[in-house]
Design a protein around this motif. Structure first.
Motif, PDB file in Angstrom:
ATOM      1  N   PRO A  15       5.449 -32.883  38.929  1.00 58.10           N
ATOM      2  CA  PRO A  15       5.131 -31.482  39.194  1.00 58.10           C
ATOM      3  C   PRO A  15       6.014 -30.475  38.478  1.00 58.10           C
ATOM      4  CG  PRO A  15       6.160 -32.498  41.103  1.00 58.10           C
ATOM      5  CD  PRO A  15       5.853 -33.608  40.149  1.00 58.10           C
ATOM      6  N   GLU A  16       7.142 -30.899  37.933  1.00 58.90           N
ATOM      7  CA  GLU A  16       8.019 -29.952  37.237  1.00 58.90           C
ATOM      8  C   GLU A  16       7.733 -29.859  35.739  1.00 58.90           C
ATOM      9  OE1 GLU A  16      12.002 -31.281  38.538  1.00 58.90           O
ATOM     10  OE2 GLU A  16      12.161 -29.247  39.329  1.00 58.90           O
ATOM     11  N   GLN A  17       6.732 -30.540  35.257  1.00 63.49           N
ATOM     12  CA  GLN A  17       6.422 -30.495  33.823  1.00 63.49           C
ATOM     13  C   GLN A  17       6.069 -29.076  33.407  1.00 63.49           C
ATOM     14  OE1 GLN A  17       2.210 -32.084  32.904  1.00 63.49           O
ATOM     15  NE2 GLN A  17       2.771 -33.142  34.812  1.00 63.49           N
ATOM     16  N   VAL A  18       6.590 -28.646  32.280  1.00 65.50           N
ATOM     17  CA  VAL A  18       6.292 -27.309  31.763  1.00 65.50           C
ATOM     18  C   VAL A  18       5.596 -27.378  30.406  1.00 65.50           C
ATOM     19  CG1 VAL A  18       8.179 -26.224  33.034  1.00 65.50           C
ATOM     20  CG2 VAL A  18       8.581 -27.029  30.690  1.00 65.50           C
ATOM     21  N   VAL A  19       5.606 -28.554  29.774  1.00 65.82           N
ATOM     22  CA  VAL A  19       4.959 -28.749  28.477  1.00 65.82           C
ATOM     23  C   VAL A  19       4.270 -30.107  28.479  1.00 65.82           C
ATOM     24  CG1 VAL A  19       5.354 -29.146  26.007  1.00 65.82           C
ATOM     25  CG2 VAL A  19       6.557 -27.289  27.155  1.00 65.82           C
ATOM     26  N   ARG A  20       3.085 -30.157  27.864  1.00 62.95           N
ATOM     27  CA  ARG A  20       2.384 -31.410  27.603  1.00 62.95           C
ATOM     28  C   ARG A  20       2.162 -31.475  26.103  1.00 62.95           C
ATOM     29  NH1 ARG A  20       0.137 -33.906  31.947  1.00 62.95           N
ATOM     30  NH2 ARG A  20      -1.453 -34.882  30.640  1.00 62.95           N
ATOM     31  N   TYR A  21       2.665 -32.525  25.466  1.00 66.55           N
ATOM     32  CA  TYR A  21       2.619 -32.635  23.999  1.00 66.55           C
ATOM     33  C   TYR A  21       1.868 -33.893  23.581  1.00 66.55           C
ATOM     34  CZ  TYR A  21       4.028 -32.672  19.125  1.00 66.55           C
ATOM     35  OH  TYR A  21       4.009 -32.668  17.752  1.00 66.55           O
ATOM     36  N   CYS A  22       0.934 -33.718  22.629  1.00 63.53           N
ATOM     37  CA  CYS A  22       0.242 -34.867  22.056  1.00 63.53           C
ATOM     38  C   CYS A  22      -0.451 -34.418  20.783  1.00 63.53           C
ATOM     39  CB  CYS A  22      -0.779 -35.444  23.042  1.00 63.53           C
ATOM     40  SG  CYS A  22      -1.650 -36.889  22.402  1.00 63.53           S
ATOM     41  N   ARG A  23       0.204 -34.568  19.639  1.00 60.80           N
ATOM     42  CA  ARG A  23      -0.377 -34.124  18.375  1.00 60.80           C
ATOM     43  C   ARG A  23      -1.285 -35.216  17.809  1.00 60.80           C
ATOM     44  NH1 ARG A  23       0.160 -34.004  12.754  1.00 60.80           N
ATOM     45  NH2 ARG A  23      -0.313 -31.953  11.874  1.00 60.80           N
ATOM     46  N   SER A  24      -2.585 -34.981  17.881  1.00 57.78           N
ATOM     47  CA  SER A  24      -3.566 -35.943  17.387  1.00 57.78           C
ATOM     48  C   SER A  24      -4.898 -35.250  17.235  1.00 57.78           C
ATOM     49  CB  SER A  24      -3.697 -37.120  18.359  1.00 57.78           C
ATOM     50  OG  SER A  24      -4.851 -37.877  18.073  1.00 57.78           O
ATOM     51  N   SER A  25      -5.664 -35.649  16.245  1.00 56.49           N
ATOM     52  CA  SER A  25      -6.995 -35.074  16.066  1.00 56.49           C
ATOM     53  C   SER A  25      -7.916 -35.450  17.222  1.00 56.49           C
ATOM     54  CB  SER A  25      -7.600 -35.550  14.743  1.00 56.49           C
ATOM     55  OG  SER A  25      -7.704 -36.966  14.728  1.00 56.49           O
ATOM     56  N   GLU A  26      -7.560 -36.487  17.973  1.00 51.44           N
ATOM     57  CA  GLU A  26      -8.373 -36.935  19.095  1.00 51.44           C
ATOM     58  C   GLU A  26      -7.850 -36.448  20.429  1.00 51.44           C
ATOM     59  OE1 GLU A  26     -11.156 -38.382  18.377  1.00 51.44           O
ATOM     60  OE2 GLU A  26     -10.622 -38.400  16.262  1.00 51.44           O
ATOM     61  N   ALA A  27      -6.688 -35.816  20.451  1.00 57.89           N
ATOM     62  CA  ALA A  27      -6.077 -35.388  21.710  1.00 57.89           C
ATOM     63  C   ALA A  27      -6.814 -34.198  22.290  1.00 57.89           C
ATOM     64  CB  ALA A  27      -4.616 -35.046  21.487  1.00 57.89           C
ATOM     65  N   LYS A  28      -6.788 -34.082  23.618  1.00 62.99           N
ATOM     66  CA  LYS A  28      -7.427 -32.987  24.325  1.00 62.99           C
ATOM     67  C   LYS A  28      -6.449 -32.397  25.334  1.00 62.99           C
ATOM     68  CE  LYS A  28     -10.628 -35.809  25.625  1.00 62.99           C
ATOM     69  NZ  LYS A  28     -11.808 -36.408  26.303  1.00 62.99           N
ATOM     70  N   PRO A  29      -6.539 -31.092  25.559  1.00 61.58           N
ATOM     71  CA  PRO A  29      -5.686 -30.484  26.588  1.00 61.58           C
ATOM     72  C   PRO A  29      -6.116 -30.927  27.980  1.00 61.58           C
ATOM     73  CG  PRO A  29      -6.697 -28.825  25.145  1.00 61.58           C
ATOM     74  CD  PRO A  29      -7.401 -30.120  24.903  1.00 61.58           C
ATOM     75  N   LEU A  30      -5.234 -30.725  28.936  1.00 65.39           N
ATOM     76  CA  LEU A  30      -5.565 -30.912  30.344  1.00 65.39           C
ATOM     77  C   LEU A  30      -5.965 -29.538  30.879  1.00 65.39           C
ATOM     78  CD1 LEU A  30      -5.657 -32.727  32.856  1.00 65.39           C
ATOM     79  CD2 LEU A  30      -3.247 -32.142  33.251  1.00 65.39           C
ATOM     80  N   TRP A  31      -7.273 -29.308  31.025  1.00 63.11           N
ATOM     81  CA  TRP A  31      -7.769 -27.982  31.413  1.00 63.11           C
ATOM     82  C   TRP A  31      -7.751 -27.807  32.924  1.00 63.11           C
ATOM     83  CZ3 TRP A  31      -8.129 -24.589  27.668  1.00 63.11           C
ATOM     84  CH2 TRP A  31      -8.470 -24.999  26.376  1.00 63.11           C
ATOM     85  N   PRO A  32      -7.187 -26.715  33.423  1.00 62.61           N
ATOM     86  CA  PRO A  32      -7.219 -26.459  34.869  1.00 62.61           C
ATOM     87  C   PRO A  32      -8.610 -26.068  35.363  1.00 62.61           C
ATOM     88  CG  PRO A  32      -5.457 -25.228  33.779  1.00 62.61           C
ATOM     89  CD  PRO A  32      -6.350 -25.752  32.712  1.00 62.61           C
ATOM     90  N   MET A  33      -9.417 -25.434  34.484  1.00 61.34           N
ATOM     91  CA  MET A  33     -10.714 -24.935  34.889  1.00 61.34           C
ATOM     92  C   MET A  33     -11.782 -25.361  33.888  1.00 61.34           C
ATOM     93  SD  MET A  33      -9.674 -21.065  36.029  1.00 61.34           S
ATOM     94  CE  MET A  33      -8.877 -20.767  34.456  1.00 61.34           C
ATOM     95  N   ALA A  34     -13.000 -25.467  34.367  1.00 58.27           N
ATOM     96  CA  ALA A  34     -14.117 -25.799  33.486  1.00 58.27           C
ATOM     97  C   ALA A  34     -14.550 -24.576  32.687  1.00 58.27           C
ATOM     98  CB  ALA A  34     -15.289 -26.337  34.311  1.00 58.27           C
ATOM     99  N   SER A  35     -14.457 -23.414  33.293  1.00 57.56           N
ATOM    100  CA  SER A  35     -14.835 -22.181  32.605  1.00 57.56           C
ATOM    101  C   SER A  35     -13.676 -21.693  31.748  1.00 57.56           C
ATOM    102  CB  SER A  35     -15.216 -21.100  33.615  1.00 57.56           C
ATOM    103  OG  SER A  35     -14.144 -20.849  34.507  1.00 57.56           O
ATOM    104  N   GLY A  36     -14.011 -20.962  30.687  1.00 64.77           N
ATOM    105  CA  GLY A  36     -12.962 -20.387  29.849  1.00 64.77           C
ATOM    106  C   GLY A  36     -12.274 -21.382  28.942  1.00 64.77           C
ATOM    107  N   ARG A  37     -12.915 -22.514  28.673  1.00 62.40           N
ATOM    108  CA  ARG A  37     -12.355 -23.479  27.724  1.00 62.40           C
ATOM    109  C   ARG A  37     -12.834 -23.166  26.312  1.00 62.40           C
ATOM    110  NH1 ARG A  37     -13.202 -29.526  30.362  1.00 62.40           N
ATOM    111  NH2 ARG A  37     -12.359 -29.089  32.441  1.00 62.40           N
TER     112      ARG A  37
END
Length: 415
Positions: free
Chosen positions: A320-342
């Motif tokens: 729960p204390e994470q402030v950054v998520r890093y993954c440099r890849s053409s296949e990587a995807k963010p972790l989206w909090p919401m379905a809208s506004g992506r």
């Protein structure tokens, strides 16, 4: 916790400055571009390995110096190219035209690209929530329209042999020095180039008339006369800041400074026992973070957003204390909090310099605001996530700092 290095990944050498009071471990590369998984929308697909970033208070006065290639959040940036800084309108919020404030920087070099032996990403934003809400509409604009942004990210990279740093790795003993001074920085914000000089003391420097006025009314009106009679010490540069000191900004409105360290997210796949959870020191307790995060559920409308939030929360709950998520890849995807506004991958604009595609590289999490001391007031700055996309080729250009693409989700789309 370990630093941003490891044996599983390639291309991300993020140095940990403060793990050990006596001896620093050598910097190891992190591989981030050896991925072959398919990119589907299904949540159950095998996902790319993710590196999580956490904040810690600096243990040494020299922890944030640029010659150590640090990872920072809050405070002032440690510019990689200390001379050819961003300038002009690029340093301003396009909406209110105030200088942007430093959020974080990640040292993310690429081992397979000589010109990116050193490589750092810098994230800035306007602290005004009203500007961020207006930014929500602007970030959808595409050429030939020019979006007016309140959040910007810059990429800087250097070869191993360069005019600013030794080709040898830093020793992290407090004695490392760059090869020379950088550009003088703004006395008020300590962030941007101070190309305007106080007409009185000829010492204080500013990035903008706004910061000069703020400093004058807050403190410099009295200091100016005193500075006229004081000579700078012979061993000081960069507006009186030595090569082994961090620039101290006069402004008290900067976010608190932290260094960033990391863990592989896979380390959190197993449930922590109650004993382990109690034993692990936490600046903000898991319960506090959970209560804060769950309180935003009332802002969501529709099952899609709620389901997306549940998935987001379950993933974040592992650390729960994470402030950054890093993954440099053409296949990587963010972790989206919401379905809208992506933003979809096809909607991410190509690199302005080379015209090539951009890929996801990292995202800043809302927990960072907790550490920055953010409040729950309606007008206070808040975001669901800030997602950064960078040139897939990490191309070279005539500019030292190339602006990349950033996308922001906020909890409420109401302006």
């Amino acid at each position: 916790m370990s630093s941003f290095n490891g044996d599983d990944f390639k291309g991300l050498r993020i140095t940990q400055l403060d793990d050990d009071d006596e001896e620093q471990a050598p910097v190891e590369p992190i591989n981030v571009d050896e991925f072959d998984d398919d990119d589907d929308d299904d949540e159950d697909d095998e996902e790319e390995p993710v590196i999580l970033g956490f904040v810690e208070s600096p243990k040494f006065p020299w922890s944030s110096l640029r010659q150590l290639f640090p990872n920072l959040a809050g405070g002032v940036p440690a510019w990689l190219d200390p001379v050819n800084l961003p300038s002009g309108k690029s340093i301003l919020c396009d909406l209110c035209e105030e200088p942007l404030q430093f959020v974080l920087q990640l040292y993310a070099p690429l081992t397979d690209k000589e010109s990116a032996f050193h490589r750092t990403l810098f994230l800035f934003m306007c602290p005004s929530m009203s500007c961020l809400l207006r930014d929500q509409h602007e970030q959808w604009k595409r050429a030939p329209e020019k979006p007016m942004r309140s959040v910007k990210v810059f990429r800087c990279q250097l070869p191993r042999v360069n005019p600013f740093y030794s080709s040898e790795a830093p020793k992290h003993d407090g004695k490392d020095k760059p090869l020379g001074p950088g550009a003088p920085l703004c006395t008020w914000c300590g962030t941007w180039k101070g190309d305007k000089v106080c007409g009185g003391c000829k010492t204080a420097r500013y990035c903008s008339p706004k910061h000069q006025a703020l400093h004058w009314h807050r403190a410099h009106k009295i200091e100016c006369q005193q500075l006229r009679t004081v000579l700078e010490t012979s061993d000081s540069v960069n507006n009186g800041v030595s090569l082994t000191q961090v620039q101290k900004a006069a402004s008290k409105s900067l976010w608190k400074e932290f260094v960033l360290i990391n863990e592989d997210e896979s380390e959190y796949d197993t449930e922590m026992s109650e004993t382990d959870e109690v034993a692990q020191p936490m600046v903000v307790s898991k319960r506090e973070v959970d209560e804060q995060m769950k309180s935003v559920m009332k802002d969501f409308e529709g099952d899609a957003d709620k389901n997306s939030w549940v998935n987001f929360q379950q993933r974040v709950d592992k650390a729960p204390e994470q402030v950054v998520r890093y993954c440099r890849s053409s296949e990587a995807k963010p972790l989206w909090p919401m379905a809208s506004g992506r933003v979809s991958k096809s909607e991410v604009p190509n690199c302005k310099s080379c015209g090539g595609p951009r890929c996801f590289e990292f995202q800043a999490m809302p927990q960072l605001l907790f550490f920055f001391g953010g409040s729950n007031e309606r007008e206070s700055l808040d975001w669901a996530t800030i997602v950064v996309y960078t040139c897939e080729n990490s191309c070279d250009s005539s500019l030292s700092y190339n602006e990349e693409f950033v996308w922001v989700q906020v909890y409420s789309q109401t302006t």
